[in-house]
Write a protein that holds these residues in place. Structure first.
Motif, mmCIF file in Angstrom:
data_model
loop_
_atom_site.group_PDB
_atom_site.id
_atom_site.type_symbol
_atom_site.label_atom_id
_atom_site.label_comp_id
_atom_site.label_asym_id
_atom_site.label_seq_id
_atom_site.Cartn_x
_atom_site.Cartn_y
_atom_site.Cartn_z
ATOM 1 N N GLY A 19 2.064 12.888 -12.892
ATOM 2 C CA GLY A 19 1.260 11.781 -13.395
ATOM 3 C C GLY A 19 1.226 10.613 -12.434
ATOM 4 N N TYR A 20 1.338 9.388 -12.980
ATOM 5 C CA TYR A 20 1.184 8.180 -12.185
ATOM 6 C C TYR A 20 2.389 7.841 -11.322
ATOM 7 C CZ TYR A 20 -3.047 7.116 -14.776
ATOM 8 O OH TYR A 20 -4.290 7.159 -15.308
ATOM 9 N N ALA A 21 3.588 8.194 -11.753
ATOM 10 C CA ALA A 21 4.797 7.754 -11.048
ATOM 11 C C ALA A 21 4.796 8.126 -9.563
ATOM 12 C CB ALA A 21 6.050 8.263 -11.754
ATOM 13 N N PRO A 22 4.556 9.392 -9.192
ATOM 14 C CA PRO A 22 4.525 9.700 -7.753
ATOM 15 C C PRO A 22 3.404 8.965 -7.015
ATOM 16 C CG PRO A 22 4.770 11.703 -9.031
ATOM 17 C CD PRO A 22 4.450 10.612 -10.006
ATOM 18 N N LYS A 23 2.279 8.724 -7.713
ATOM 19 C CA LYS A 23 1.169 7.995 -7.081
ATOM 20 C C LYS A 23 1.556 6.541 -6.826
ATOM 21 C CE LYS A 23 -2.332 10.985 -8.959
ATOM 22 N NZ LYS A 23 -3.120 11.314 -10.102
ATOM 23 N N ILE A 24 2.310 5.954 -7.759
ATOM 24 C CA ILE A 24 2.782 4.585 -7.579
ATOM 25 C C ILE A 24 3.732 4.516 -6.386
ATOM 26 C CG2 ILE A 24 4.244 2.794 -8.633
ATOM 27 C CD1 ILE A 24 3.037 3.851 -11.346
ATOM 28 N N PHE A 25 4.635 5.491 -6.310
ATOM 29 C CA PHE A 25 5.574 5.542 -5.196
ATOM 30 C C PHE A 25 4.816 5.699 -3.873
ATOM 31 C CE2 PHE A 25 8.354 7.646 -2.203
ATOM 32 C CZ PHE A 25 9.466 6.830 -2.259
ATOM 33 N N GLU A 26 3.834 6.585 -3.867
ATOM 34 C CA GLU A 26 3.036 6.805 -2.659
ATOM 35 C C GLU A 26 2.298 5.526 -2.259
ATOM 36 O OE1 GLU A 26 -0.703 9.552 -1.110
ATOM 37 O OE2 GLU A 26 0.266 10.041 -3.003
ATOM 38 N N TRP A 27 1.719 4.830 -3.246
ATOM 39 C CA TRP A 27 1.033 3.573 -2.956
ATOM 40 C C TRP A 27 2.005 2.586 -2.300
ATOM 41 C CZ3 TRP A 27 2.181 -1.363 -4.472
ATOM 42 C CH2 TRP A 27 1.252 -2.336 -4.120
ATOM 43 N N ALA A 28 3.195 2.470 -2.876
ATOM 44 C CA ALA A 28 4.186 1.526 -2.355
ATOM 45 C C ALA A 28 4.573 1.878 -0.923
ATOM 46 C CB ALA A 28 5.422 1.494 -3.261
ATOM 47 N N THR A 29 4.790 3.163 -0.643
ATOM 48 C CA THR A 29 5.210 3.552 0.714
ATOM 49 C C THR A 29 4.112 3.309 1.737
ATOM 50 O OG1 THR A 29 4.568 5.861 0.370
ATOM 51 C CG2 THR A 29 6.858 5.301 -0.069
ATOM 52 N N LYS A 30 2.872 3.454 1.315
ATOM 53 C CA LYS A 30 1.767 3.260 2.259
ATOM 54 C C LYS A 30 1.372 1.782 2.401
ATOM 55 C CE LYS A 30 -0.283 7.868 1.836
ATOM 56 N NZ LYS A 30 0.876 8.434 2.367
ATOM 57 N N THR A 31 1.654 0.976 1.389
ATOM 58 C CA THR A 31 1.198 -0.413 1.362
ATOM 59 C C THR A 31 2.235 -1.405 1.877
ATOM 60 O OG1 THR A 31 -0.155 0.154 -0.551
ATOM 61 C CG2 THR A 31 0.209 -2.183 -0.148
ATOM 62 N N LEU A 32 3.484 -1.183 1.541
ATOM 63 C CA LEU A 32 4.536 -2.152 1.870
ATOM 64 C C LEU A 32 5.152 -1.843 3.234
ATOM 65 C CD1 LEU A 32 6.070 -2.279 -1.684
ATOM 66 C CD2 LEU A 32 4.652 -4.018 -0.580
ATOM 67 N N PRO A 33 5.619 -2.858 3.945
ATOM 68 C CA PRO A 33 6.188 -2.640 5.278
ATOM 69 C C PRO A 33 7.352 -1.644 5.262
ATOM 70 C CG PRO A 33 5.899 -4.991 4.848
ATOM 71 C CD PRO A 33 5.646 -4.272 3.549
ATOM 72 N N LYS A 34 7.422 -0.827 6.310
ATOM 73 C CA LYS A 34 8.474 0.193 6.417
ATOM 74 C C LYS A 34 9.873 -0.412 6.421
ATOM 75 C CE LYS A 34 6.505 4.298 7.023
ATOM 76 N NZ LYS A 34 6.653 5.352 6.054
ATOM 77 N N ARG A 35 9.994 -1.651 6.860
ATOM 78 C CA ARG A 35 11.324 -2.275 6.909
ATOM 79 C C ARG A 35 11.816 -2.650 5.514
ATOM 80 N NH1 ARG A 35 7.672 -5.700 8.731
ATOM 81 N NH2 ARG A 35 7.325 -7.614 7.548
ATOM 82 N N ASP A 36 10.901 -2.752 4.540
ATOM 83 C CA ASP A 36 11.302 -3.111 3.178
ATOM 84 C C ASP A 36 12.012 -1.932 2.525
ATOM 85 O OD1 ASP A 36 10.074 -5.494 3.660
ATOM 86 O OD2 ASP A 36 8.519 -5.263 2.140
ATOM 87 N N ARG A 37 12.950 -2.247 1.646
ATOM 88 C CA ARG A 37 13.706 -1.177 0.982
ATOM 89 C C ARG A 37 13.260 -1.029 -0.469
ATOM 90 N NH1 ARG A 37 18.476 -2.869 -1.783
ATOM 91 N NH2 ARG A 37 18.638 -5.129 -1.733
ATOM 92 N N PHE A 38 13.408 0.193 -0.975
ATOM 93 C CA PHE A 38 13.019 0.506 -2.347
ATOM 94 C C PHE A 38 14.239 0.832 -3.179
ATOM 95 C CE2 PHE A 38 8.682 2.423 -0.961
ATOM 96 C CZ PHE A 38 8.178 1.156 -0.742
ATOM 97 N N ILE A 39 14.249 0.334 -4.390
ATOM 98 C CA ILE A 39 15.224 0.745 -5.398
ATOM 99 C C ILE A 39 14.401 1.487 -6.444
ATOM 100 C CG2 ILE A 39 16.963 0.038 -7.075
ATOM 101 C CD1 ILE A 39 15.911 -2.466 -4.474
ATOM 102 N N ILE A 40 14.520 2.803 -6.453
ATOM 103 C CA ILE A 40 13.769 3.638 -7.385
ATOM 104 C C ILE A 40 14.571 3.685 -8.680
ATOM 105 C CG2 ILE A 40 12.783 5.921 -7.787
ATOM 106 C CD1 ILE A 40 12.935 6.220 -4.634
ATOM 107 N N VAL A 41 13.947 3.289 -9.793
ATOM 108 C CA VAL A 41 14.654 3.187 -11.067
ATOM 109 C C VAL A 41 14.019 4.129 -12.076
ATOM 110 C CG1 VAL A 41 15.342 1.648 -12.943
ATOM 111 C CG2 VAL A 41 15.250 0.784 -10.610
ATOM 112 N N HIS A 42 14.882 4.897 -12.731
ATOM 113 C CA HIS A 42 14.456 5.823 -13.781
ATOM 114 C C HIS A 42 15.219 5.506 -15.055
ATOM 115 C CE1 HIS A 42 13.524 9.434 -15.990
ATOM 116 N NE2 HIS A 42 14.778 9.835 -15.942
ATOM 117 N N GLY A 43 14.525 5.514 -16.187
ATOM 118 C CA GLY A 43 15.164 5.255 -17.474
ATOM 119 C C GLY A 43 15.698 6.516 -18.110
#
Length: 135
Positions: A19-43
């Motif tokens: 669904g949307y979750a992988p697309k959101i992650f993909e958007w973030a990786t392509k849009t935000l600078p590579k030097r920025d870090r991600f905290i992936i959170v799952h409930g």
């Protein structure tokens, strides 16, 4: 304004591996600078009532959490990350192509309100610039 070399943290809230979750992650990786870090959170929805199926549900939830962490670890590798922290397991390839740092956290919750507060708590703890989530 953010300086050119500043590294920012972003919480990426995901609820599944389709669904949307992988697309959101993909958007973030392509849009935000590579030097920025991600905290992936799952409930992780916890049950307040115990019955004869509780153990089976807990095992299923544990497997789902493991599947989620492996899935997003794979996406992180595909997108080129520097380091992945998955539930205290550290994966650190030594290649210059790996630039982004990702970590994976699970929020245990009984209500949507608890989930939202848990995500915000992780964002505050990591001084996140943004929380990225879907609908």
């Amino acid at each position: 304004a953010h300086q050119e070399h500043e590294t920012r943290a972003h919480v990426v809230a995901v609820d599944n591996i389709c669904g949307y979750a992988p697309k959101i992650f993909e958007w973030a990786t392509k849009t935000l600078p590579k030097r920025d870090r991600f905290i992936i959170v799952h409930g992780n929805k916890t049950l307040s009532i115990r019955d004869n199926k509780s153990e089976e549900r807990e095992e299923n939830q544990k497997k789902q959490n493991e599947d989620m962490s492996h899935f997003y670890e794979g996406l992180c590798k595909k997108e080129g990350v520097r380091k992945i922290l998955l539930l205290t397991i550290i994966f650190a390839p030594h290649s210059p192509q790996f630039q982004r740092e990702c970590s994976f956290e699970v929020v245990n919750f009984k209500s949507n309100d608890e989930l939202g507060r848990g995500i915000c708590k992780i964002a505050a703890k990591n001084k996140a610039s943004s929380v990225i989530c879907g609908s």
